[in-house]
Motif scaffolding. Structure first.
Motif, short mmCIF file in Angstrom:
data_model
loop_
_atom_site.label_atom_id
_atom_site.label_comp_id
_atom_site.label_asym_id
_atom_site.label_seq_id
_atom_site.Cartn_x
_atom_site.Cartn_y
_atom_site.Cartn_z
N GLN A 146 -8.21 -47.15 -23.26
CA GLN A 146 -8.93 -46.72 -22.05
C GLN A 146 -8.99 -47.85 -21.02
O GLN A 146 -8.79 -47.63 -19.83
CB GLN A 146 -10.34 -46.24 -22.39
N GLU B 255 -2.44 -39.59 -17.83
CA GLU B 255 -2.53 -39.21 -19.24
C GLU B 255 -1.14 -39.23 -19.88
O GLU B 255 -0.98 -39.65 -21.02
CB GLU B 255 -3.15 -37.81 -19.38
N LYS C 291 -5.61 -48.19 -19.49
CA LYS C 291 -5.42 -47.03 -18.59
C LYS C 291 -6.11 -47.29 -17.26
O LYS C 291 -5.54 -47.07 -16.19
CB LYS C 291 -5.97 -45.76 -19.24
#
Length: 70
Positions: free
Chosen positions: A50, A60, A53
């Protein structure tokens, strides 16, 4: 099962001008531990994924391509 695509992660890091030290700092991880994860000696936790990201504004699909595809 997590299957790290090391080349994809390294290419994204390069696009941002980051080396392992820079990414480690962005995600609050020790560089040597990040290196172990990149070399597949340890697995990335979901919280690590995460943070990466968020750091690179990954989609995604990018996350799946990097961390979960075989």
């Amino acid at each position: 099962m997590k299957m790290l695509n090391t080349n994809r992660l390294l290419s994204i890091m390069a696009l941002f001008g980051d080396n392992q030290s820079a990414l480690a700092k962005k995600i609050g991880m020790n560089r040597s531990f990040l290196s172990k994860k990149i070399r597949k000696l340890a697995e990335f936790k979901m919280s690590d994924i995460q943070k990466i990201k968020d750091a690179y504004n990954l989609s995604e699909k990018d996350v799946v391509d990097i961390f979960f595809d075989k």
